[in-house]
Design a protein around this motif. Structure first.
Motif, PDB file in Angstrom:
ATOM      1  N   GLY A   2      34.431  52.261  40.513  1.00 59.26           N
ATOM      2  CA  GLY A   2      33.983  51.278  39.530  1.00 59.26           C
ATOM      3  C   GLY A   2      34.925  50.094  39.423  1.00 59.26           C
ATOM      4  O   GLY A   2      35.839  49.908  40.237  1.00 59.26           O
ATOM      5  N   VAL A   3      34.710  49.282  38.397  1.00 61.10           N
ATOM      6  CA  VAL A   3      35.538  48.092  38.151  1.00 61.10           C
ATOM      7  C   VAL A   3      35.981  48.120  36.685  1.00 61.10           C
ATOM      8  O   VAL A   3      35.384  48.806  35.850  1.00 61.10           O
ATOM      9  CB  VAL A   3      34.756  46.786  38.449  1.00 61.10           C
ATOM     10  N   PRO A   4      37.027  47.364  36.349  1.00 64.08           N
ATOM     11  CA  PRO A   4      37.468  47.340  34.947  1.00 64.08           C
ATOM     12  C   PRO A   4      36.367  46.814  34.016  1.00 64.08           C
ATOM     13  O   PRO A   4      35.626  45.896  34.362  1.00 64.08           O
ATOM     14  CB  PRO A   4      38.664  46.373  34.971  1.00 64.08           C
ATOM     15  N   THR A   5      36.263  47.410  32.849  1.00 62.97           N
ATOM     16  CA  THR A   5      35.289  46.976  31.854  1.00 62.97           C
ATOM     17  C   THR A   5      35.893  45.882  30.982  1.00 62.97           C
ATOM     18  O   THR A   5      36.927  46.106  30.342  1.00 62.97           O
ATOM     19  CB  THR A   5      34.836  48.159  30.980  1.00 62.97           C
ATOM     20  N   ALA A   6      35.247  44.733  30.940  1.00 58.57           N
ATOM     21  CA  ALA A   6      35.742  43.598  30.147  1.00 58.57           C
ATOM     22  C   ALA A   6      35.058  43.499  28.795  1.00 58.57           C
ATOM     23  O   ALA A   6      35.645  43.024  27.827  1.00 58.57           O
ATOM     24  CB  ALA A   6      35.549  42.291  30.917  1.00 58.57           C
ATOM     25  N   VAL A   7      33.779  43.947  28.725  1.00 59.73           N
ATOM     26  CA  VAL A   7      32.990  43.758  27.505  1.00 59.73           C
ATOM     27  C   VAL A   7      32.234  45.040  27.171  1.00 59.73           C
ATOM     28  O   VAL A   7      31.655  45.685  28.052  1.00 59.73           O
ATOM     29  CB  VAL A   7      31.972  42.605  27.668  1.00 59.73           C
TER      30      VAL A   7
END
Length: 368
Positions: free
Chosen positions: A161-166
């Protein structure tokens, strides 16, 4: 001899600020006390700065009014909306924490289907601390949730996955409708509790609501500008949506994720649909051009920071949306001013000066 119980430290206690825009006394915090009291609050007072806003005892907070905004930002204060909840983004700018949770003052604690109070803040923190999967949709929604995982056929190379920003939360009771829908369905209430969180796919826009919203300030903070709305502007009630469109385009470009779904809050008060229509009607027309614009935006590879992305976006707003109405020229300039103010306020020298100033000026920092 009994062993003393271990005190449970609230998650991210020293890493998260709660930002609240308001025009009234914050009695609603009493209901949130079990969940919010350990955290620092940043209250942005809208409207008349001479009005005294009362905050319940026992909360750690700082309160900014329009006079404070003008004093701190000087000429750049023009980018902060007046008489509109868009003023909340000043709180985002002033925060020194990694994470932000923002909530409206007409939102209360909701209950899950079992009747238990929902700790919305804890769910937002869980969302923000787990990865997002914008590149490939998982049919069990959020694979990082307890009791879920990636389904058969999900590429192993994408499972990190990728970092969650929102983290975009939802609402029970009063739906977040536009004025025409409010007028057609005045008695409609949202009673559906959908027990799900999902990542919004890359390339897909969404209408972001600011009344129950968490985000990683370090990852995406400078893009959380709620535009020019309210007093003196031809449009209102598009502040959070504007921020959402800009943020999603930038998240997609930088490889960040946006989650939506849980947690729910209880939205208690329906705003006047006729007043809302007056604020929205230009936006209802303009969004038919704004949405295709954001769908077609392609940011250059050298835009490697949120600030660079946002400045590039401001140029495109001026070029592509400016011909629709002079408002977009003004908005484009305000976007640049916002980034300049953000960088100035968050520079090491300014942070030190503000810290010293805050200790001297009790009107800007009310500690309880």
């Amino acid at each position: 001899m009994s062993t003393p119980a271990t005190q449970v430290v609230p998650p991210l206690k020293d890493e998260l600020d709660i930002v609240i825009p308001t025009i009234r006394n914050l009695d609603f915090l009493e209901m949130w006390r079990p969940f919010f009291q350990p955290y620092h609050l940043i209250i942005v007072q809208d409207g008349d700065p001479t009005k005294v806003i009362k905050v319940p005892e026992g909360f750690d907070y700082e309160l900014y009014n329009r006079n404070d905004i003008n004093r701190i930002l000087g000429p750049k204060a023009s980018c902060i909306s007046f008489k509109d909840s868009a003023c909340r983004c000043f709180g985002f700018m002033m925060s020194k924490k990694k994470y932000i949770y923002t909530i409206d003052d007409d939102c209360f604690v909701a209950k899950d289907p079992s009747g238990k109070d929902i700790n919305a803040l804890a769910q937002h923190i869980h969302n923000l601390l787990s990865p997002s999967t914008p590149l490939f949709f998982n049919t069990l929604y959020d694979p990082f949730r307890e009791g879920a995982d990636f389904v058969r056929g999900y590429p192993f190379s994408m499972r990190e996955g990728v970092p969650t920003a929102v983290s975009h939360g939802l609402w029970l009771n009063i739906p977040d409708y536009d004025a025409p829908t409010q007028l057609v369905k005045p008695r409609e209430r949202n009673t559906r509790y959908v027990d799900a969180v999902l990542t919004i796919p890359k390339g897909t826009l969404f209408p972001m609501c600011g009344m129950n919203l968490g985000f990683d300030r370090e990852l995406i903070g400078p893009a959380m500008y709620f535009g020019l709305m309210g007093d003196g502007q031809p449009i209102g009630r598009y502040d959070d949506m504007w921020a959402g469109w800009c943020t999603k385009v930038i998240c997609d470009h930088l490889g960040l994720g946006v989650k939506t779904g849980l947690p729910y809050i209880w939205h208690s008060k329906a705003s006047n649909p006729f007043v809302n229509l007056k604020k929205e009607y230009k936006g209802i027309y303009w969004q038919e051009d704004i949405i295709p614009f954001f769908q077609s935006v392609s940011l250059p590879k050298d835009c490697t920071t949120v600030q660079k992305c946002y400045i590039e976006l401001s140029k495109l707003v001026k070029e592509k949306l400016g011909p629709i109405d002079p408002y977009f020229q003004k908005l484009s300039e305000a976007m640049v001013t916002w980034i300049e103010a953000w960088d100035e306020i968050n520079s090491p020298t300014k942070l030190e000066a503000l810290s010293l100033d805050g200790k001297k000026d009790a009107s800007a920092s009310n500690k309880k």
